[in-house]
Design a protein around this motif. Structure first.
Motif, short mmCIF file in Angstrom:
data_model
loop_
_atom_site.label_atom_id
_atom_site.label_comp_id
_atom_site.label_asym_id
_atom_site.label_seq_id
_atom_site.Cartn_x
_atom_site.Cartn_y
_atom_site.Cartn_z
N ASP A 118 0.86 -1.18 0.00
CA ASP A 118 0.00 0.00 0.00
C ASP A 118 0.89 1.23 0.00
OD1 ASP A 118 -2.08 -1.83 0.28
OD2 ASP A 118 -2.13 -1.61 2.46
N GLU A 119 0.59 2.18 -0.88
CA GLU A 119 1.47 3.33 -1.03
C GLU A 119 0.71 4.45 -1.76
OE1 GLU A 119 3.65 5.66 -0.34
OE2 GLU A 119 5.14 4.04 -0.05
N PHE A 120 1.23 5.66 -1.68
CA PHE A 120 0.68 6.76 -2.47
C PHE A 120 0.90 6.45 -3.95
CE2 PHE A 120 1.26 8.87 1.62
CZ PHE A 120 0.04 9.52 1.75
N HIS A 121 -0.12 6.66 -4.75
CA HIS A 121 -0.02 6.32 -6.17
C HIS A 121 0.98 7.21 -6.90
CE1 HIS A 121 -3.13 3.30 -6.16
NE2 HIS A 121 -3.93 4.10 -5.50
N ALA A 122 1.27 8.37 -6.36
CA ALA A 122 2.21 9.28 -7.02
C ALA A 122 3.66 8.90 -6.79
CB ALA A 122 1.96 10.71 -6.54
N ARG A 123 3.94 8.00 -5.84
CA ARG A 123 5.34 7.65 -5.55
C ARG A 123 5.90 6.81 -6.70
NH1 ARG A 123 8.18 7.64 -0.33
NH2 ARG A 123 10.11 6.44 -0.54
N PRO A 124 7.01 7.24 -7.30
CA PRO A 124 7.53 6.52 -8.47
C PRO A 124 8.05 5.14 -8.10
CG PRO A 124 9.05 8.24 -7.78
CD PRO A 124 7.80 8.43 -6.98
N THR A 125 7.68 4.16 -8.92
CA THR A 125 7.96 2.76 -8.62
C THR A 125 8.30 2.01 -9.90
OG1 THR A 125 6.44 2.77 -6.73
CG2 THR A 125 6.96 0.63 -7.69
N ALA A 126 9.30 1.13 -9.82
CA ALA A 126 9.63 0.24 -10.94
C ALA A 126 8.98 -1.11 -10.69
CB ALA A 126 11.14 0.08 -11.06
N PRO A 127 8.42 -1.73 -11.71
CA PRO A 127 7.76 -3.04 -11.53
C PRO A 127 8.78 -4.15 -11.30
CG PRO A 127 7.81 -2.44 -13.85
CD PRO A 127 8.33 -1.24 -13.10
N LEU A 128 8.26 -5.31 -10.96
CA LEU A 128 9.08 -6.50 -10.75
C LEU A 128 10.01 -6.73 -11.94
CD1 LEU A 128 9.81 -9.22 -9.35
CD2 LEU A 128 7.80 -10.20 -10.48
N ALA A 129 11.31 -6.82 -11.65
CA ALA A 129 12.31 -7.02 -12.69
C ALA A 129 13.65 -7.29 -12.02
CB ALA A 129 12.44 -5.80 -13.60
N ALA A 130 14.62 -7.76 -12.81
CA ALA A 130 16.00 -7.84 -12.32
C ALA A 130 16.53 -6.41 -12.16
CB ALA A 130 16.87 -8.63 -13.28
N TRP A 131 17.27 -6.15 -11.09
CA TRP A 131 17.79 -4.81 -10.83
C TRP A 131 19.01 -4.55 -11.71
CZ3 TRP A 131 17.57 -3.95 -4.79
CH2 TRP A 131 16.23 -4.06 -4.38
N SER A 132 19.03 -3.43 -12.38
CA SER A 132 20.12 -3.14 -13.31
C SER A 132 21.47 -3.03 -12.61
CB SER A 132 19.82 -1.84 -14.07
OG SER A 132 19.67 -0.75 -13.16
N ASP A 133 21.47 -2.54 -11.35
CA ASP A 133 22.73 -2.39 -10.62
C ASP A 133 23.13 -3.65 -9.86
OD1 ASP A 133 20.62 -2.12 -8.88
OD2 ASP A 133 21.50 -0.47 -7.74
N THR A 134 22.20 -4.59 -9.70
CA THR A 134 22.48 -5.87 -9.04
C THR A 134 21.64 -6.94 -9.73
OG1 THR A 134 22.57 -4.58 -6.96
CG2 THR A 134 22.78 -6.97 -6.77
N PRO A 135 22.07 -7.45 -10.88
CA PRO A 135 21.22 -8.35 -11.67
C PRO A 135 20.83 -9.64 -10.96
CG PRO A 135 23.03 -7.48 -13.00
CD PRO A 135 23.30 -7.08 -11.58
N ALA A 136 21.54 -10.02 -9.92
CA ALA A 136 21.19 -11.23 -9.18
C ALA A 136 19.95 -11.04 -8.31
CB ALA A 136 22.36 -11.69 -8.30
#
Length: 266
Positions: free
Chosen positions: A23-41
């Motif tokens: 649960d969060e404010f809808h305006a807060r920027p969020t990236a969806p489920l994915a491998a993290w670019s800075d930590t691909p593991a």
């Protein structure tokens, strides 16, 4: 996250099943489920404002999840870091036991209130930082719920989703119940009766709104329902459903994170 139901069954083919709502404010920027670019593991959703997460997993069979503790009287240290960084740090640290012990010995007091779950196929830790208690425990096998208080605090929505998971686990064929029945409970927008509401100091109107497992609102509400399984070999499968203002469905992602480093994330 703000609501989690989990089954911890070490020594079985699937030690961990977990589902939760963020649960969060809808305006807060969020990236969806994915491998993290800075930590691909690492795979997970990501808070683009502070860089942390509410639920993520690391190749090799490590899962971390976080809920905030809702307590207006809890002392917030000046310049407190985002609690979401705890999830990222749990998955990046070299020794989970040592890192969690340092937090439990006072390091966690840098943050405002939280619950942190960290799991491997063999162990599950729960770190609670509340107003009157800072404690680290290994979780015993069982079915649990976690919201914005302590583990298994009997809030109506917590009992609702925990009971749904308990019913799922007694089915002969788990594939018929997981994740469907728990998902329905997680995405139930019904508010609790006033007499059953907890008193967390935010006032009756807000307690009513926050008592729903799935919160529907224009500015604030449930942004994601996520579920995962962790098997005995350390393989992880995670699904995330995303929602916008007023509960509008915005997409779904499923990723498999094999324990074997030679295999790709799919």
């Amino acid at each position: 996250m703000c609501l989690i139901s989990l089954a911890w069954q070490p020594g079985t083919p699937t030690p961990l099943r977990l589902m939760g709502n963020r649960d969060e404010f809808h305006a807060r920027p969020t990236a969806p489920l994915a491998a993290w670019s800075d930590t691909p593991a690492i795979v997970g959703g990501r808070d683009l404002e502070a860089g942390g997460s509410w639920l993520a997993a690391k190749r090799g069979g490590i899962v971390a999840a976080l809920t905030n503790v809702r307590d207006p009287l809890l002392n917030v240290p000046p310049g407190a870091p985002s609690r979401g960084e705890l999830v990222a740090n749990a998955l990046r640290c070299n020794d989970i036991d040592v890192w969690l012990t340092k937090l439990s010995q006072g390091g966690a007091l840098r943050y405002t209130g939280f619950n942190l779950l960290v799991a491997t196929p063999q162990r599950l830790w729960h770190l609670h930082r509340g107003r009157g208690r800072l404690a680290l425990n290994e979780v015993l096998p069982g079915v649990y719920g976690l919201s914005n208080a302590d583990l298994d605090s009997p809030w109506p929505k917590l009992l609702h989703v925990r009971n749904a998971l308990e019913r799922t686990l007694i089915q002969v064929d788990l594939t018929q119940g997981w994740p469907n029945e728990v998902q329905r409970a997680m995405q139930n927008p019904q508010e609790a009766a006033d007499e059953a509401l907890p008193d967390t100091g935010v006032g009756l109107e807000l307690e009513r709104q926050l008592s729903a497992a799935f919160i529907i609102g224009e500015r604030y509400g449930t942004r994601a329902t996520s579920w995962l399984t962790l098997d005995a070999q350390g393989n992880i499968e995670m699904t995330e459903q995303r929602f916008g203002a007023l509960g509008r469905f915005e997409g779904q992602t499923t990723l498999a994170l094999p324990s074997d480093p030679s295999l790709p994330t799919t």
